[in-house]
Motif scaffolding. Structure first.
Motif, PDB file in Angstrom:
ATOM      1  N   ASN A  34      14.403 -44.341  94.656  1.00 47.18           N
ATOM      2  CA  ASN A  34      14.838 -45.614  94.067  1.00 47.18           C
ATOM      3  C   ASN A  34      16.330 -45.843  94.293  1.00 47.18           C
ATOM      4  O   ASN A  34      16.763 -46.937  94.677  1.00 47.18           O
ATOM      5  CB  ASN A  34      14.547 -45.630  92.566  1.00 47.18           C
ATOM      6  CG  ASN A  34      13.074 -45.676  92.241  1.00 47.18           C
ATOM      7  OD1 ASN A  34      12.232 -45.934  93.108  1.00 47.18           O
ATOM      8  ND2 ASN A  34      12.732 -45.410  90.988  1.00 47.18           N
ATOM      9  N   ALA A  35      17.125 -44.825  94.012  1.00 48.80           N
ATOM     10  CA  ALA A  35      18.580 -44.963  94.103  1.00 48.80           C
ATOM     11  C   ALA A  35      19.027 -45.217  95.537  1.00 48.80           C
ATOM     12  O   ALA A  35      19.877 -46.086  95.791  1.00 48.80           O
ATOM     13  CB  ALA A  35      19.255 -43.709  93.549  1.00 48.80           C
TER      14      ALA A  35
ATOM     15  N   LEU B 149      19.764 -39.815  87.322  1.00 51.26           N
ATOM     16  CA  LEU B 149      20.166 -38.606  88.048  1.00 51.26           C
ATOM     17  C   LEU B 149      21.669 -38.433  87.844  1.00 51.26           C
ATOM     18  O   LEU B 149      22.480 -39.053  88.529  1.00 51.26           O
ATOM     19  CB  LEU B 149      19.828 -38.737  89.535  1.00 51.26           C
ATOM     20  CG  LEU B 149      18.355 -39.021  89.863  1.00 51.26           C
ATOM     21  CD1 LEU B 149      18.184 -39.240  91.366  1.00 51.26           C
ATOM     22  CD2 LEU B 149      17.453 -37.895  89.382  1.00 51.26           C
ATOM     23  N   ASN B 150      22.027 -37.582  86.910  1.00 46.47           N
ATOM     24  CA  ASN B 150      23.426 -37.521  86.459  1.00 46.47           C
ATOM     25  C   ASN B 150      24.264 -36.435  87.099  1.00 46.47           C
ATOM     26  O   ASN B 150      25.431 -36.282  86.760  1.00 46.47           O
ATOM     27  CB  ASN B 150      23.457 -37.339  84.935  1.00 46.47           C
ATOM     28  CG  ASN B 150      22.951 -38.568  84.198  1.00 46.47           C
ATOM     29  OD1 ASN B 150      23.005 -39.672  84.727  1.00 46.47           O
ATOM     30  ND2 ASN B 150      22.438 -38.377  82.994  1.00 46.47           N
ATOM     31  N   ASN B 151      23.678 -35.689  88.026  1.00 45.78           N
ATOM     32  CA  ASN B 151      24.451 -34.590  88.622  1.00 45.78           C
ATOM     33  C   ASN B 151      24.094 -34.436  90.095  1.00 45.78           C
ATOM     34  O   ASN B 151      23.688 -33.372  90.547  1.00 45.78           O
ATOM     35  CB  ASN B 151      24.174 -33.291  87.862  1.00 45.78           C
ATOM     36  CG  ASN B 151      25.236 -32.229  88.121  1.00 45.78           C
ATOM     37  OD1 ASN B 151      26.129 -32.410  88.949  1.00 45.78           O
ATOM     38  ND2 ASN B 151      25.132 -31.118  87.416  1.00 45.78           N
TER      39      ASN B 151
ATOM     40  N   GLU C 213      28.968 -44.197  94.896  1.00 47.47           N
ATOM     41  CA  GLU C 213      30.092 -45.074  94.541  1.00 47.47           C
ATOM     42  C   GLU C 213      29.679 -46.119  93.508  1.00 47.47           C
ATOM     43  O   GLU C 213      30.436 -46.426  92.580  1.00 47.47           O
ATOM     44  CB  GLU C 213      30.603 -45.758  95.811  1.00 47.47           C
ATOM     45  CG  GLU C 213      31.910 -46.494  95.643  1.00 47.47           C
ATOM     46  CD  GLU C 213      33.125 -45.578  95.687  1.00 47.47           C
ATOM     47  OE1 GLU C 213      34.202 -46.052  95.302  1.00 47.47           O
ATOM     48  OE2 GLU C 213      32.991 -44.408  96.091  1.00 47.47           O
ATOM     49  N   LYS C 214      28.482 -46.680  93.664  1.00 47.36           N
ATOM     50  CA  LYS C 214      28.014 -47.748  92.771  1.00 47.36           C
ATOM     51  C   LYS C 214      27.218 -47.199  91.578  1.00 47.36           C
ATOM     52  O   LYS C 214      26.683 -47.970  90.789  1.00 47.36           O
ATOM     53  CB  LYS C 214      27.149 -48.744  93.543  1.00 47.36           C
ATOM     54  CG  LYS C 214      27.818 -49.344  94.785  1.00 47.36           C
ATOM     55  CD  LYS C 214      29.159 -49.988  94.487  1.00 47.36           C
ATOM     56  CE  LYS C 214      29.047 -51.213  93.605  1.00 47.36           C
ATOM     57  NZ  LYS C 214      30.374 -51.865  93.410  1.00 47.36           N
ATOM     58  N   ARG C 215      27.129 -45.894  91.478  1.00 45.03           N
ATOM     59  CA  ARG C 215      26.487 -45.207  90.353  1.00 45.03           C
ATOM     60  C   ARG C 215      24.989 -45.533  90.239  1.00 45.03           C
ATOM     61  O   ARG C 215      24.430 -45.583  89.149  1.00 45.03           O
ATOM     62  CB  ARG C 215      27.208 -45.516  89.035  1.00 45.03           C
ATOM     63  CG  ARG C 215      28.677 -45.113  89.040  1.00 45.03           C
ATOM     64  CD  ARG C 215      29.329 -45.327  87.682  1.00 45.03           C
ATOM     65  NE  ARG C 215      28.766 -44.441  86.669  1.00 45.03           N
ATOM     66  CZ  ARG C 215      29.137 -43.191  86.464  1.00 45.03           C
ATOM     67  NH1 ARG C 215      30.102 -42.653  87.214  1.00 45.03           N
ATOM     68  NH2 ARG C 215      28.570 -42.468  85.520  1.00 45.03           N
TER      69      ARG C 215
END
Length: 326
Positions: free
Chosen positions: A231-232, A57-59, A48-50
């Motif tokens: 990290n994310a 990590l775009n996908n 949600e917060k991208r």
């Protein structure tokens, strides 16, 4: 002027090292055993917060595989890159499967024991049928609960049902007297007159329940991708701790709740569980719950199944994040 521009560019590299690296655009699959469960909130928040995109990590694809055992099978087979089905993973770790725990993401057992209104005490469940998932946490945690209170594995009978919806139907139809549910999936039953007899977070203290996991081969083959993933998710955990109202919004969205006060009560009940951590001691505490369903206690060495390189690096990287010190 030229010197100022060069300094600004250098500063940008130092402050945003990951953003300037090549983006990872291939599909990355993360499996969860159920949608909307609060123990997996960090993955939803990162989406949600991208935060996934922030770390390149775009996908990212969150996939729900009904039942914990199916998630473990998908992880072992390589069908998914990462998984959060912690309890059943322990069972295959006991057999030496090279799963690596990367980050503990929820340090509380969120299950409530939901029962018929006429069930007043735990002993009232003797000989009753309970809905569980064999090979999953709903079965092992119940066995650990009964063992704690002095009952053996034959205390109750069991219906093997892999998903929450099926368990709820079994209770409503009268085929089962009780089952474990993680909020907010218990709300329809509570509204229908069923009750929460016990909360497992009160019965078992300071036990990690959910964790980010991968196969050792995945970790070794793509360490940079793994670091970005850790990290994310860790940043999402810090965000949850620092943003009560925003977290409640996402709990409502992912859990499909219309009543904000219910989502708020869930956050307040479980807010302290969103602490990123990773330790052999924590892993062993989680393993002890699984020992309850085994005839023989395994010689389990938790440090063999932890890879803490990524956790330690993320701790340093995110040390100044709001929520990191609370």
């Amino acid at each position: 002027m030229m010197r100022s521009c060069l300094f600004a560019a250098l500063l940008a590299v130092l402050l945003h090292p990951i953003a300037l690296r090549a983006q990872i655009t291939k599909p990355i699959y993360v499996s969860l055993p159920g949608p909307g469960n609060v123990q997996h909130l960090a993955y939803a928040v990162a989406k949600e917060k991208r935060f996934y995109e922030e770390f390149g990590l775009n996908n990212i694809n969150i996939v729900v595989l009904r039942g914990n055992a199916m998630n473990v099978q998908a992880l072992i087979s390589g069908s998914v890159h990462y998984s959060s089905a912690f309890g059943p993973s322990m069972q295959v770790m006991f057999k030496g499967e090279p799963i690596r725990v990367l980050l503990q993401i929820f340090n509380q057992i969120p299950f409530g024991l939901i029962v018929r209104p006429d069930i007043k005490r735990l002993e009232d469940l003797k000989g009753q049928k309970l809905a569980v998932t064999f090979g999953g946490s709903t079965y092992s945690v119940l066995q650990a609960l009964f063992a704690k209170h002095g009952y053996n594995e034959k205390f109750a009978e069991y219906l093997n049902i892999p998903d929450n919806e099926g368990k709820a139907i079994a209770l409503v139809q009268g085929r089962a007297a009780g089952a474990l549910f993680a909020p907010p999936t218990d709300r329809p039953l509570l509204k229908a007159g069923f009750k929460r007899l016990l909360y497992m977070g009160d019965e078992f203290k300071n036990i990690p329940f959910s964790a980010l996991q991968a196969m050792n081969k995945q970790v070794q083959d793509e360490p940079e991708m793994t670091q970005r993933m850790v990290n994310a998710v860790m940043k999402a955990l810090y965000w949850i701790r620092a943003n009560r109202e925003g977290s409640i919004d996402i709990i409502m969205k992912t859990g499909r709740l219309n009543e904000r006060e219910i989502a708020a009560s869930l956050y307040d009940l479980m807010g302290d569980a969103y602490i990123p951590s990773l330790s052999p001691e924590g892993l062993y505490k989680r393993a002890e719950l699984e020992f309850a369903v085994l005839k023989e206690k395994p010689n389990f060495k938790p440090e063999q199944f932890i890879d803490d390189r990524f956790y330690k690096a993320a701790l340093k990287l995110l040390a100044k994040e709001p929520g990191a010190k609370s």
